[in-house]
Structures are given as structure tokens and as C-alpha cells.
Design a protein around this motif. Sequence first.
Motif, PDB file in Angstrom:
ATOM      1  N   UNK A  49       0.805  -1.220   0.000  1.00 53.10           N
ATOM      2  CA  UNK A  49       0.000   0.000   0.000  1.00 53.10           C
ATOM      3  C   UNK A  49       0.839   1.271   0.000  1.00 53.10           C
ATOM      4  N   UNK A  50       2.125   1.144   0.313  1.00 51.27           N
ATOM      5  CA  UNK A  50       2.968   2.342   0.351  1.00 51.27           C
ATOM      6  C   UNK A  50       4.440   1.957   0.300  1.00 51.27           C
ATOM      7  N   UNK A  51       5.229   2.828  -0.319  1.00 49.59           N
ATOM      8  CA  UNK A  51       6.683   2.752  -0.229  1.00 49.59           C
ATOM      9  C   UNK A  51       7.143   4.058   0.401  1.00 49.59           C
ATOM     10  N   UNK A  52       7.789   3.960   1.550  1.00 51.17           N
ATOM     11  CA  UNK A  52       8.120   5.143   2.334  1.00 51.17           C
ATOM     12  C   UNK A  52       9.628   5.387   2.303  1.00 51.17           C
ATOM     13  N   UNK A  53      10.081   6.515   1.709  1.00 51.21           N
ATOM     14  CA  UNK A  53      11.508   6.844   1.758  1.00 51.21           C
ATOM     15  C   UNK A  53      11.895   7.330   3.157  1.00 51.21           C
ATOM     16  N   UNK A  54      13.034   6.864   3.631  1.00 47.95           N
ATOM     17  CA  UNK A  54      13.538   7.232   4.957  1.00 47.95           C
ATOM     18  C   UNK A  54      14.838   8.002   4.797  1.00 47.95           C
ATOM     19  N   UNK A  55      14.883   9.208   5.338  1.00 53.07           N
ATOM     20  CA  UNK A  55      16.058  10.073   5.227  1.00 53.07           C
ATOM     21  C   UNK A  55      16.716  10.239   6.593  1.00 53.07           C
ATOM     22  N   UNK A  56      18.044  10.268   6.596  1.00 53.72           N
ATOM     23  CA  UNK A  56      18.754  10.578   7.832  1.00 53.72           C
ATOM     24  C   UNK A  56      18.717  12.084   8.026  1.00 53.72           C
ATOM     25  N   UNK A  57      18.119  12.525   9.117  1.00 54.91           N
ATOM     26  CA  UNK A  57      18.025  13.956   9.414  1.00 54.91           C
ATOM     27  C   UNK A  57      18.721  14.257  10.728  1.00 54.91           C
ATOM     28  N   UNK A  58      19.225  15.474  10.827  1.00 57.15           N
ATOM     29  CA  UNK A  58      19.956  15.905  12.021  1.00 57.15           C
ATOM     30  C   UNK A  58      19.462  17.274  12.457  1.00 57.15           C
ATOM     31  N   UNK A  59      19.603  17.550  13.734  1.00 54.33           N
ATOM     32  CA  UNK A  59      19.258  18.885  14.229  1.00 54.33           C
ATOM     33  C   UNK A  59      20.418  19.856  14.085  1.00 54.33           C
ATOM     34  N   UNK A  60      21.569  19.370  13.655  1.00 61.41           N
ATOM     35  CA  UNK A  60      22.758  20.221  13.539  1.00 61.41           C
ATOM     36  C   UNK A  60      23.091  20.450  12.075  1.00 61.41           C
ATOM     37  N   UNK A  61      22.960  21.694  11.608  1.00 60.21           N
ATOM     38  CA  UNK A  61      23.185  22.003  10.198  1.00 60.21           C
ATOM     39  C   UNK A  61      24.641  21.821   9.796  1.00 60.21           C
ATOM     40  N   UNK A  62      25.571  22.104  10.696  1.00 57.49           N
ATOM     41  CA  UNK A  62      26.986  21.999  10.349  1.00 57.49           C
ATOM     42  C   UNK A  62      27.451  20.553  10.225  1.00 57.49           C
ATOM     43  N   UNK A  63      26.617  19.622  10.661  1.00 62.15           N
ATOM     44  CA  UNK A  63      26.966  18.212  10.531  1.00 62.15           C
ATOM     45  C   UNK A  63      26.143  17.512   9.450  1.00 62.15           C
ATOM     46  N   UNK A  64      25.297  18.269   8.802  1.00 55.94           N
ATOM     47  CA  UNK A  64      24.357  17.651   7.879  1.00 55.94           C
ATOM     48  C   UNK A  64      24.976  17.222   6.560  1.00 55.94           C
ATOM     49  N   UNK A  65      26.268  17.441   6.377  1.00 58.61           N
ATOM     50  CA  UNK A  65      26.904  17.020   5.133  1.00 58.61           C
ATOM     51  C   UNK A  65      27.771  15.787   5.304  1.00 58.61           C
ATOM     52  N   UNK A  66      27.966  15.357   6.539  1.00 57.93           N
ATOM     53  CA  UNK A  66      28.842  14.221   6.781  1.00 57.93           C
ATOM     54  C   UNK A  66      28.226  13.272   7.784  1.00 57.93           C
ATOM     55  N   UNK A  67      27.856  12.106   7.312  1.00 54.87           N
ATOM     56  CA  UNK A  67      27.247  11.119   8.189  1.00 54.87           C
ATOM     57  C   UNK A  67      28.226  10.632   9.248  1.00 54.87           C
TER      58      UNK A  67
END
Length: 282
Positions: free
Chosen positions: A159-177
Amino acid sequence: MKVELLKTFLEVSHTLHFRVAAENLFITQSAVSARIKLLEEDLGVLLFDRSKKHLKLTPEGNRLIKHANELLLMWQKAKQDVGIAEGDNHQLAIGSIMSIWDIVLQGWLTKIHLNIEGMSLLTSTLSPVELRKSLLSRVIDVAFLFEPPYVEDLVITKVATVPLYLVSTESNRAKQKSTLANYIMVDYGESINSQYRRSFQDSPPAKHSMNQPRIALNFLLDVGGCAYLPRQMAFEHIESNRLFIVEDAPVFSREIYAVYLEKGHKVDIIEQTLQLFPYLKT
């Protein structure tokens, strides 16, 4: 059926405290004790070990939990079915694992209410094993799972395909997992858990584990950190810059399935309601 005894037993089994259970049920502690004693006398076993400082379930008490949940669900279904108003023609008993409710089912219930006249809904949250058993015994009409059981006589519909994204509360870390900290593991089933372990072999272990995306989201916004969340759930917070997508992290996807009896007497109404999922619209 002694419904109040079972409800009291489940509350005590959850709190493991007679006083707290009494407060939650809005009755006296002596009434709780009396109900548990009556239930133990009826069954001929002790349900709780009272010999130590802290209350503890006996093996018999542990076994009763699943039966009590099933009996209460059956009673609620029967009571609602018998009491359906003259203008309400259908009852649909829906079961799901906890994490799916917030992702897609809340909006689906609203669509049923707005688009299908005379529908009475009964919902419950159960484990995958309990969902399968409740389907086969006709306690529930349709179940929603990430990993459905492939059993004869069951219809399985994605009934659904749900994409899951890694999100962070810190913008300065949002480019490096690799630099992320305070990761919250949300339970989307073993498939996603395995993909996460392969992709993040060198990362520190999860700080917290939560079985409901909404709880993880609220916790994240309160204290900070990062987690895999459905994009539609995190969208408004990404737009307002409270959350940030981690750009180099893999995007996972999770399929959600509806499962129901192939020869059940509610197949037509189930399939009508499933068409309200955007994924199934033609």
C-alpha cells in the motif's frame, strides 16, 4: 466475560504496582487487589509474585497477557458490531504494528471517515505474531506490517513505499554522516536495521532506540541528535530549518503491506478502503 478483571490485570501487569494501576483506572487500590484475587481464584493460579519488594509476574501471568489482549479485542469488536447505529453498515477492525500508524495509517483513517459512509472503525496495535494470529482467527479484518507473513489464504497488498532520510538537528553536521552523534535508532523492521548496519559499520552505536517514528521525531526536536525518519513526517521541520537532511547518507525505503483473508466476508470493503492509499490509485 469478566472484562473489568482482565483490564485490571493488564494495567497491573504494565505498571507492576497496585497503587499506580488503581490511579490509572480511577478506582481504589483495594478494588484492584480484589479484582486480581478474583481472577486468580477463577483461573486457579497466582498471576503475580508478591513475595518480594517489587511486584513480579508469574509464568502463568506472563502467559495470560496475550490471551487477555485477544479477549478484550474480541469483546470490543463484538460490542461495537452489535451496537452499530442503524445508519452504519460496516465495521472494520484494523491492526498494525506501532511504527506504521504515524507513517501512513492516521491519514488513511481520516480518508475512510470522509469518503465511505456508514463505516465504523476499530483499531489496535499488536506485534507481528499477534497480528497474524488475530487475522487467522478473524479477530481483526486487516493488518499492516513491514514484513508480512506469506501464508496460504492471506492476500498481501503493498500500500505504500516510504523513503527514509537521515536527518539531524545540527546544520553543520548535515553534510557528513561520519560526524553525526546521538543517533536514535527507529525500528522499521529487520530489513532496514540490516541496511543500516552495513552502511554505518564504523559509526558508534545508537544512543537511543525507539519503536515509533513520531516519538523519535519529538525527542529529536527536544534534545537534538539524528535519526532516520519518513520525509513526509519531517518535511515541515526541514522547511523551517529545525531539521537538516544528511547529504551523504544513504536513503532507505520501507514497503508497507496490508494483509487480509482471501475468503473473508469483508474482502470487498477492505479493498475499497485500500484504494484510498495514493499508491494504489489508478
